[in-house]
Design a protein around this motif. Sequence first.
Motif: not given
Length: 332
Positions: A209, A222, A224, A314, A317
């Motif tokens: 991340l 953010g 990934v 993912e 997140i």
Amino acid sequence: MARTDRAVAVVVLTDEERETLARWARSSQALAQWCRIVLGCADGKSDQEVATELGIGPQTVGKWRRRFLDRLVDEPRLGAPRRITDERVEQVVVATLERTPSDATHWSRASIAAESGLSRSTVGRIWKAFNLKPHQVDTFKLSNDPQFVDKVRDVIGLYLDLPEKALVLCVDEKSQIQAVDRSAPVLPMMPGLPECRTHDYVRHGVTTLFAALDVPTGEVIGSVHRRHLAVEFKKFLTRIDKEVSADVDVHLVCDNYGTRKHLTVRKWLEAHPRFHMHFTPTYSSWLNQVEHGFGLLTDRRLRRAAHRSLRALENDIRDWIKTWNEDSKPFA
């Protein structure tokens, strides 16, 4: 009206008490500090003067002044007379602070009770009174960065005095996030029983991340990626460039990881002069506020989660970042 200082209680010591405290003050840690506080008060100094001299808070000095005086004026109590003398208490405290047992790295209540001839409960009460915890250990790391002071002032200066028409982002990556699934279904919590899970697990890969935390708002950008090389870091910078308004400068607080200074990244930064890099000192990642966000992500979403695939991890997140941004708060 200016507030006047309250009169402090005077500490009076006998020669024997002063001699004992002076001897204890040459030992280490909490016992020595307590003795120095009492000796300073006995010399007629105020709480503030003693606090300044010892580098502690005046509230701490006042607390120990009161405790010492309360011990002196304590009324006789009902029950059996005290059997543990000050000398035996001193032996336990000094042994705890200055020695270790021959067969272990630290004292336990049982080991020091066997050596001193006291009961385990008595040793426990002495340790509690002096706030001694031999079973606990903490860690620290000293930075060897020759520019430590300058870098700290640079980063903290950004936090305390945000530049005008600029955005301050704390940037870092949380790498090696494992998609872990338990070998059997997790058993839910029941009355009288905690949640139960198997000790063994199955790995389904790792991901990384990349995150940028906006200092004044706490919002997170953010991204990934399956790797965390210079190419991925450059892609993340490009995303920041697209999401941040073009009329503001961008100050990035980041660590000294190699991708930050890679040729690919340096060329990108030269082509985008509104980006300014601010590096934390070596071994000082605690200065980067995004690390606190990573800690919350780990505690609230990752540590006890089970993911059957890397994609599920993912997505988890991304969902957490979306939820966080809906009610984000800055870190103090």
